[in-house]
Motif scaffolding. Structure first.
Motif, PDB file in Angstrom:
ATOM      1  N   ILE A  68       0.969  -0.950  -0.010  1.00  0.00           N
ATOM      2  CA  ILE A  68      -0.053  -0.203  -0.033  1.00  0.00           C
ATOM      3  C   ILE A  68       0.932   1.505  -0.184  1.00  0.00           C
ATOM      4  CG2 ILE A  68      -1.840   0.983   1.295  1.00  0.00           C
ATOM      5  CD1 ILE A  68      -3.035  -1.500   2.514  1.00  0.00           C
ATOM      6  N   PRO A  69       0.818   2.584  -0.818  1.00  0.00           N
ATOM      7  CA  PRO A  69       1.022   3.435  -0.828  1.00  0.00           C
ATOM      8  C   PRO A  69       1.314   4.110   0.831  1.00  0.00           C
ATOM      9  CG  PRO A  69       0.156   4.102  -3.028  1.00  0.00           C
ATOM     10  CD  PRO A  69      -0.259   2.173  -2.142  1.00  0.00           C
ATOM     11  N   GLY A  70       1.994   5.215   0.824  1.00  0.00           N
ATOM     12  CA  GLY A  70       2.312   5.413   1.713  1.00  0.00           C
ATOM     13  C   GLY A  70       1.917   7.093   1.269  1.00  0.00           C
ATOM     14  N   VAL A  71       2.514   8.105   2.765  1.00  0.00           N
ATOM     15  CA  VAL A  71       2.807   9.022   2.254  1.00  0.00           C
ATOM     16  C   VAL A  71       4.183   9.812   2.839  1.00  0.00           C
ATOM     17  CG1 VAL A  71       0.486   9.869   2.629  1.00  0.00           C
ATOM     18  CG2 VAL A  71       2.038  10.153   4.607  1.00  0.00           C
ATOM     19  N   ASP A  72       4.881  11.596   2.281  1.00  0.00           N
ATOM     20  CA  ASP A  72       6.006  11.401   3.038  1.00  0.00           C
ATOM     21  C   ASP A  72       5.605  12.663   4.236  1.00  0.00           C
ATOM     22  OD1 ASP A  72       5.460  13.700   2.061  1.00  0.00           O
ATOM     23  OD2 ASP A  72       6.681  13.785   0.262  1.00  0.00           O
ATOM     24  N   ALA A  73       6.414  12.935   4.547  1.00  0.00           N
ATOM     25  CA  ALA A  73       6.545  14.153   5.781  1.00  0.00           C
ATOM     26  C   ALA A  73       5.636  15.293   5.069  1.00  0.00           C
ATOM     27  CB  ALA A  73       8.093  14.633   6.410  1.00  0.00           C
ATOM     28  N   GLN A  74       5.522  15.938   4.274  1.00  0.00           N
ATOM     29  CA  GLN A  74       4.933  16.919   3.274  1.00  0.00           C
ATOM     30  C   GLN A  74       4.026  16.333   3.158  1.00  0.00           C
ATOM     31  OE1 GLN A  74       8.252  16.328   2.718  1.00  0.00           O
ATOM     32  NE2 GLN A  74       9.007  17.774   4.580  1.00  0.00           N
ATOM     33  N   GLY A  75       2.840  15.182   3.658  1.00  0.00           N
ATOM     34  CA  GLY A  75       1.728  14.819   3.239  1.00  0.00           C
ATOM     35  C   GLY A  75       0.925  14.204   1.565  1.00  0.00           C
ATOM     36  N   GLY A  76       2.783  14.566   1.459  1.00  0.00           N
ATOM     37  CA  GLY A  76       2.474  14.267  -0.476  1.00  0.00           C
ATOM     38  C   GLY A  76       3.079  12.772  -1.033  1.00  0.00           C
ATOM     39  N   PRO A  77       2.361  11.894  -1.742  1.00  0.00           N
ATOM     40  CA  PRO A  77       1.799  10.336  -1.861  1.00  0.00           C
ATOM     41  C   PRO A  77       3.983  10.304  -2.133  1.00  0.00           C
ATOM     42  CG  PRO A  77       2.003  11.458  -4.240  1.00  0.00           C
ATOM     43  CD  PRO A  77       1.731  12.609  -3.069  1.00  0.00           C
ATOM     44  N   ALA A  78       4.035   8.589  -1.367  1.00  0.00           N
ATOM     45  CA  ALA A  78       5.399   8.198  -1.476  1.00  0.00           C
ATOM     46  C   ALA A  78       4.925   6.501  -1.806  1.00  0.00           C
ATOM     47  CB  ALA A  78       6.135   8.436   0.467  1.00  0.00           C
ATOM     48  N   GLY A  79       6.028   6.352  -1.446  1.00  0.00           N
ATOM     49  CA  GLY A  79       6.060   4.388  -2.200  1.00  0.00           C
ATOM     50  C   GLY A  79       5.723   3.617  -0.511  1.00  0.00           C
ATOM     51  N   PRO A  80       5.687   2.702  -0.828  1.00  0.00           N
ATOM     52  CA  PRO A  80       5.315   1.125  -0.097  1.00  0.00           C
ATOM     53  C   PRO A  80       6.469   1.590   0.789  1.00  0.00           C
ATOM     54  CG  PRO A  80       4.476   0.725  -2.282  1.00  0.00           C
ATOM     55  CD  PRO A  80       5.115   1.508  -2.414  1.00  0.00           C
ATOM     56  N   MET A  81       6.415   0.902   2.463  1.00  0.00           N
ATOM     57  CA  MET A  81       7.444   1.424   3.488  1.00  0.00           C
ATOM     58  C   MET A  81       7.986  -0.090   3.396  1.00  0.00           C
ATOM     59  SD  MET A  81       4.808  -0.412   6.611  1.00  0.00           S
ATOM     60  CE  MET A  81       4.135   0.991   6.914  1.00  0.00           C
ATOM     61  N   GLY A  82       7.874  -1.893   1.898  1.00  0.00           N
ATOM     62  CA  GLY A  82       8.364  -2.518   2.597  1.00  0.00           C
ATOM     63  C   GLY A  82       8.647  -3.309   2.889  1.00  0.00           C
ATOM     64  N   MET A  83       8.499  -5.200   2.636  1.00  0.00           N
ATOM     65  CA  MET A  83       8.490  -5.490   3.489  1.00  0.00           C
ATOM     66  C   MET A  83       8.999  -6.059   5.050  1.00  0.00           C
ATOM     67  SD  MET A  83       6.998  -8.697   3.082  1.00  0.00           S
ATOM     68  CE  MET A  83       6.184  -9.028   1.552  1.00  0.00           C
ATOM     69  N   PHE A  84      10.100  -5.744   4.935  1.00  0.00           N
ATOM     70  CA  PHE A  84      10.433  -5.834   5.853  1.00  0.00           C
ATOM     71  C   PHE A  84       9.847  -4.738   7.544  1.00  0.00           C
ATOM     72  CE2 PHE A  84      13.708  -4.374   9.548  1.00  0.00           C
ATOM     73  CZ  PHE A  84      14.481  -5.246  10.231  1.00  0.00           C
ATOM     74  N   ASN A  85       9.970  -3.890   6.899  1.00  0.00           N
ATOM     75  CA  ASN A  85       9.204  -2.542   7.972  1.00  0.00           C
ATOM     76  C   ASN A  85       7.499  -3.088   8.148  1.00  0.00           C
ATOM     77  OD1 ASN A  85      11.595  -0.801   8.237  1.00  0.00           O
ATOM     78  ND2 ASN A  85      10.337  -0.056   5.723  1.00  0.00           N
ATOM     79  N   ALA A  86       6.530  -3.465   6.886  1.00  0.00           N
ATOM     80  CA  ALA A  86       5.808  -4.075   7.288  1.00  0.00           C
ATOM     81  C   ALA A  86       5.784  -5.169   8.172  1.00  0.00           C
ATOM     82  CB  ALA A  86       5.084  -4.155   5.497  1.00  0.00           C
ATOM     83  N   PHE A  87       6.179  -5.904   7.956  1.00  0.00           N
ATOM     84  CA  PHE A  87       7.092  -6.967   9.051  1.00  0.00           C
ATOM     85  C   PHE A  87       6.971  -6.590  10.553  1.00  0.00           C
ATOM     86  CE2 PHE A  87       8.994 -10.870  11.068  1.00  0.00           C
ATOM     87  CZ  PHE A  87       7.584 -11.636  11.221  1.00  0.00           C
ATOM     88  N   TYR A  88       7.581  -5.702  10.328  1.00  0.00           N
ATOM     89  CA  TYR A  88       8.000  -5.057  12.098  1.00  0.00           C
ATOM     90  C   TYR A  88       7.045  -4.142  12.940  1.00  0.00           C
ATOM     91  CZ  TYR A  88       9.781  -1.846  15.299  1.00  0.00           C
ATOM     92  OH  TYR A  88      10.650  -1.185  16.232  1.00  0.00           O
ATOM     93  N   VAL A  89       5.804  -4.036  11.386  1.00  0.00           N
ATOM     94  CA  VAL A  89       4.916  -3.191  12.266  1.00  0.00           C
ATOM     95  C   VAL A  89       3.416  -4.068  12.400  1.00  0.00           C
ATOM     96  CG1 VAL A  89       3.021  -2.165  11.588  1.00  0.00           C
ATOM     97  CG2 VAL A  89       5.102  -0.843  10.831  1.00  0.00           C
ATOM     98  N   VAL A  90       3.361  -4.586  11.381  1.00  0.00           N
ATOM     99  CA  VAL A  90       2.614  -6.015  12.343  1.00  0.00           C
ATOM    100  C   VAL A  90       2.881  -6.884  12.592  1.00  0.00           C
ATOM    101  CG1 VAL A  90       1.427  -7.943  11.498  1.00  0.00           C
ATOM    102  CG2 VAL A  90       1.753  -6.323   9.529  1.00  0.00           C
ATOM    103  N   SER A  91       3.965  -7.065  13.063  1.00  0.00           N
ATOM    104  CA  SER A  91       4.326  -8.479  14.386  1.00  0.00           C
ATOM    105  C   SER A  91       3.845  -7.741  15.593  1.00  0.00           C
ATOM    106  CB  SER A  91       6.035  -8.621  14.423  1.00  0.00           C
ATOM    107  OG  SER A  91       6.299  -9.477  12.970  1.00  0.00           O
ATOM    108  N   PHE A  92       5.058  -5.561  15.908  1.00  0.00           N
ATOM    109  CA  PHE A  92       4.403  -5.389  16.969  1.00  0.00           C
ATOM    110  C   PHE A  92       3.162  -4.739  17.658  1.00  0.00           C
ATOM    111  CE2 PHE A  92       5.793  -1.761  14.926  1.00  0.00           C
ATOM    112  CZ  PHE A  92       4.633  -0.752  15.427  1.00  0.00           C
TER     113      PHE A  92
END
Length: 312
Positions: free
Chosen positions: A46-70
């Motif tokens: 899923i695409p994300g947003v950057d610090a200014q609120g603009g469109p950004a790329g997805p967070m990646g597999m590792f970051n996604a697994f880290y977020v889902v884990s905790f």
């Protein structure tokens, strides 16, 4: 017996426990794995947003697994590595509820597994097998915790000999637990006629010196003697057999001591009547250490009346 076989026996008892866990928890584990895989994969795409609120790329597999884990365990670290987009937040809502439901279902199944009789028996068997195979001194296996088995256990304990008790009746084992011994003997609630039960009781241990089959069933005593002779030929066997045909059949295996309680008691009774002093001397010589001298007695001489004409 080599040490490798002893380790295999211990590992076999633990394998039964792990097999029950995996069999009972197979679906909950697969459900949790499926939830984590789907949630991680979706969040990583899923695409994300950057610090200014603009469109950004997805967070990646590792970051996604880290977020889902905790998220599945704590739900409290916030939006990292940066603020989420609306789509990511909607996906995280589904992830929160899915992981909570998955873990709740798994915990319920774990609690149900801990309360199952089969699992409790497997745990007791594993602990008992580990305790038995950790004995580093000679011990005996007593099959049957009836009146005779109880006397044998106390006799072995007075001689400072270790022993393992196999009894199918839980009530008899409960009474045996109340008895005072120098060391608490391992107790196994199972049918000793099954070879696996005798093996778990230490039959193939290098420290096992003998097996005493003292149940009320001749067929079970015979099965214990036969199993012992086949699995551990070096181990001595004492079997209580009331049937003379079974007594003759069991002698084929050689080296077994077969005791017919009817015949043995009849001989002792006749000796006590006809030669009381010789009987008293015999009881003194075979008595255990610390026992008092048998009281002398003089049975009346003359004719006796026998009431009953059964096998005994």
């Amino acid at each position: 017996m080599p040490a490798s076989s002893t380790r295999q026996r211990r590992q076999g008892a633990l394998t039964d426990v792990f097999y029950l866990i995996l069999r009972r928890m197979r679906f909950p584990l697969l459900l949790l794995i499926g939830i984590y895989v789907v949630c991680t994969l979706g969040l990583s795409l899923i695409p994300g947003v950057d610090a200014q609120g603009g469109p950004a790329g997805p967070m990646g597999m590792f970051n996604a697994f880290y977020v889902v884990s905790f998220t599945g365990t704590t739900i409290g670290l916030g939006e990292i590595p940066q603020a989420y987009s609306t789509a990511q937040r909607m996906w995280m809502l589904g992830t929160i509820y899915a992981t909570v439901i998955g873990w709740s279902y798994s915990l319920v199944n774990i609690l149900a597994l801990l309360q199952e009789d089969a699992f409790q028996n497997a745990l007791r068997q594993a602990r008992g097998t580990r305790k038995i195979y950790s004995i580093r001194e000679p011990f005996y296996i007593v099959v049957g915790a009836g009146e005779t088995g109880m006397l044998v256990c106390h006799g072995l304990d007075r001689l400072r000999l270790r022993f393992v008790v196999i009894e199918r009746d839980e009530n008899r084992l409960a009474r045996l637990r109340l008895e005072e011994f120098h060391q608490d003997p391992p107790l196994i609630a199972a049918d000793a006629s099954q070879p696996q039960v005798l093996s778990n009781a230490g039959l193939v241990s290098p420290h096992c010196r003998g097996v005493m089959a003292l149940t009320d069933d001749d067929e079970k005593n015979q099965a214990v003697a036969v199993t012992t002779r086949l699995l551990a030929p070096r181990v001595a066997v004492l079997a209580r057999i009331r049937n003379r045909d079974a007594e003759t059949h069991i002698g084929v295996f050689g080296g077994d001591l077969v005791v017919n309680p009817f015949q043995r008691f009849a001989r002792q009774l006749a000796s006590a009547i006809t030669a009381p002093e010789r009987y008293r001397l015999r009881e003194t010589l075979i008595g255990l250490e610390g026992e008092s001298m048998p009281e002398p007695h003089q049975p009346p001489r003359g004719k006796w009346i026998m009431c009953g004409f059964g096998r005994f």
